[in-house]
Enzyme design. Structure first.
Site, PDB file in Angstrom:
ATOM      1  N   ASP A  45       0.814  -1.221   0.000  1.00  0.00           N
ATOM      2  CA  ASP A  45       0.000   0.000   0.000  1.00  0.00           C
ATOM      3  C   ASP A  45       0.844   1.266   0.000  1.00  0.00           C
ATOM      4  O   ASP A  45       0.612   2.185   0.794  1.00  0.00           O
ATOM      5  CB  ASP A  45      -0.960  -0.002   1.194  1.00  0.00           C
ATOM      6  CG  ASP A  45      -1.987  -1.118   1.099  1.00  0.00           C
ATOM      7  OD1 ASP A  45      -2.080  -1.737   0.024  1.00  0.00           O
ATOM      8  OD2 ASP A  45      -2.689  -1.367   2.082  1.00  0.00           O
TER       9      ASP A  45
ATOM     10  N   ASP B 132      -0.678  -5.022  -3.979  1.00  0.00           N
ATOM     11  CA  ASP B 132      -1.522  -3.941  -4.558  1.00  0.00           C
ATOM     12  C   ASP B 132      -1.186  -2.566  -3.976  1.00  0.00           C
ATOM     13  O   ASP B 132      -1.930  -1.992  -3.194  1.00  0.00           O
ATOM     14  CB  ASP B 132      -3.014  -4.244  -4.464  1.00  0.00           C
ATOM     15  CG  ASP B 132      -3.515  -4.753  -3.128  1.00  0.00           C
ATOM     16  OD1 ASP B 132      -2.903  -4.466  -2.099  1.00  0.00           O
ATOM     17  OD2 ASP B 132      -4.539  -5.440  -3.147  1.00  0.00           O
TER      18      ASP B 132
END
Length: 244
Positions: free
Chosen positions: A55, A97
């Site tokens: 992140d 991600d």
């Protein structure tokens, strides 16, 4: 959402030639560790680096989930304002991600490096997947989510081990235009993350490089025509604002 090295909570913010870094550790070991939290309209980044692991970049606003006490950090009770963000000639690095959130973001000629997690071991549940580039949570009423134009995706991860994206929320929208994809990109390209009835939208136009594989992409994704790709110009996505 409390881990960001820098949290921006204002419109009309500009940064040039700066590095935003969170060196807490790999995502599988320490979890979320944001380098940059961008919340506000017309935020512009040029020749900047965002360095982290899980992140790295939170591109706000937050999703539309019900507010819960101590749930999503310092922006939990703020209005969910659509933010238009432009990243030009930037370098983004992370794993798990590492570009995520609900903003409308345009990435122009950026280099995006998927970092091999140094804490992975053969005992991990799935050693064939090393990460995801994006995890959008676009609000249903937003016409655009993330658009990456003429970006270069590189990595030190194994071949075919990184996905272009997965939907953090049901209405995620992400499009890659004329991007160079390294061999680390998985042939399927996209993962539905179990949201088999989701309303997410994933598209590509003229991807090239060893990771470009239109014939093997997930059947819920789209290979855009030139006319469709023209709807994702910077001027249209950012509604006339181009960061200058």
């Amino acid at each position: 959402f409390r881990t960001a090295t820098l949290r921006i909570d204002t419109p009309d913010f500009t940064a040039r030639h700066l590095t935003f870094q969170n060196d807490a550790g790999y995502g599988h070991t320490v979890g979320q560790a944001l380098a940059l939290y961008v919340d506000g309209d017309r935020c512009y980044f040029e020749d900047c680096a965002m360095l982290g692991s899980q992140d790295t970049l939170f591109d706000a606003p937050l999703p539309l989930d019900p507010v819960k006490p101590n749930g999503k950090g310092p922006g939990e009770h703020n209005p969910r304002i659509r933010g238009r963000h432009l990243y030009r000639n930037c370098f983004l690095q992370g794993d798990v991600d590492f570009i995520f959130g609900s903003g409308t973001a345009y990435f122009e000629e950026c280099t995006i490096f998927s970092k091999k997690p140094g804490d992975r071991s053969p005992e991990d549940r799935d050693t064939s997947v090393y990460g995801y580039v994006t995890a959008a949570s676009t609000h249903p009423e937003f016409p655009y989510g993330y658009v990456l134009h003429k970006c270069k995706l590189t990595s030190d991860c194994p071949k075919g081990s990184v996905y272009l994206g997965r939907p953090w929320k049901e209405w995620a929208k992400t499009v890659f235009l004329e991007c160079e994809l390294g061999e680390h990109i998985h042939p399927q390209g996209w993962l539905d993350w179990g949201k088999t009835h989701g309303h997410f939208y994933y598209g590509e136009y003229n991807s090239y490089g060893p990771g470009a594989s239109p014939e093997t992409r997930a059947d819920f994704s789209h290979q855009l025509t030139r006319e469709e790709a023209e709807q994702y110009s910077m001027e249209k996505v950012l509604e006339g604002w181009i960061g200058e």
